[in-house]
Design an enzyme around this catalytic site. Structure first.
Site, PDB file in Angstrom:
ATOM      1  CB  CYS A 113      -1.112   0.079   1.068  1.00 37.05           C
ATOM      2  SG  CYS A 113      -2.104   1.340   1.050  1.00 37.05           S
ATOM      3  CB  CYS A 116      -1.956   4.472   4.439  1.00 33.81           C
ATOM      4  SG  CYS A 116      -2.943   4.288   3.245  1.00 33.81           S
ATOM      5  CB  SER A 117      -0.514   1.003   6.587  1.00 35.43           C
ATOM      6  OG  SER A 117      -1.644   0.813   7.498  1.00 35.43           O
ATOM      7  CB  CYS A 118      -5.045  -0.490   2.409  1.00 34.43           C
ATOM      8  SG  CYS A 118      -5.437   1.695   2.254  1.00 34.43           S
TER       9      CYS A 118
HETATM   10 FE    FE Z   1      -4.301   2.612   2.849  1.00 36.00          FE
END
Ligand code: FE
Length: 214
Positions: A113, A116-118
């Site tokens: 991602c 961010c951090s999906c």
């Molecule tokens: Fe994300």
């Protein structure tokens, strides 16, 4: 003028979603327990680590093993991952819109991602720290083969590396290749071989080592 630092429209893990009532209660309990000396914060970290590496990814591993064993399930999984994953009972936040990417002898898929951090929580649990870190997020796209090498994965030149950028709308799960030498294994035994990294695409599934003979 814009008040937005980033327009990635979803619950961002590193910025942190707005805390709900439950999370606030958990936070309050955690700090109280730590303050009173009833809980060691490092023990909590160990618990979280366990969820990242052991408990969380077991769901995804079961999905992968079933797909290896059952061609019809594999077909359903590739056609409509969310529904096929829900068949096994794995439903939840951050897993509503899943796509499964199949690794083949010609294609290696890898998930990132960039913003961010999906991450597909229901099948993989909590994202590892490196997945949320800037170096992985930027380099996975610029130099995927270099990143893979650091994870100990060498992808031959004639294999295409495809990098998939997760978003709020789509979460990816890699269906790794079933390793040779696992023909006789049952579904549960196969699931034990499937690592979290293999389902992110930063690892491969290895056949079990033969037991040492005496
Ligand atoms: Fe994300």
């Amino acid at each position: 003028m814009s008040g937005h630092h980033h327009d990635h429209d979803h619950d961002d893990v590193d910025a942190g979603p707005p805390l709900g009532d439950l999370q606030l209660r958990v936070r309050a309990l955690e700090s109280l327990l730590v303050d009173k000396g009833l809980v060691d914060p490092t023990a909590l970290d160990t618990l979280i680590d366990t969820y990242e590496t052991k408990v969380g990814p077991r769901n995804g591993a079961r999905v992968v093993a079933k797909a290896w064993i059952d061609p019809k399930y594999r077909q359903r999984l590739l056609e409509n991952a969310s529904t096929a994953i829900a068949e096994l009972g794995y439903i939840g936040r951050q897993g509503e819109d899943m796509v499964v990417l199949e690794n083949t002898p010609k294609v290696h898929n890898m998930v990132v991602c960039t913003l961010c951090s999906c991450y597909p929580w229901p099948v993989l649990g909590l994202p590892p720290v490196w997945y949320k870190a800037a170096p992985y997020r930027s380099r996975a796209v610029i130099d995927p083969r270099g990143v893979l090498k650091e994870f100990g994965v060498t992808v031959p030149d004639d294999v295409e590396v495809r990098v998939w950028d997760s978003t709020a709308e789509l979460r990816y799960l890699v269906l790794p290749e079933r390793p040779a030498g696992t023909e006789g294994l049952r579904e549960e035994q196969l699931a034990e071989l499937v690592t979290r990294d293999a389902m992110i695409g930063t690892g491969k599934v290895e056949a079990p080592r033969p037991k040492a003979k005496r």
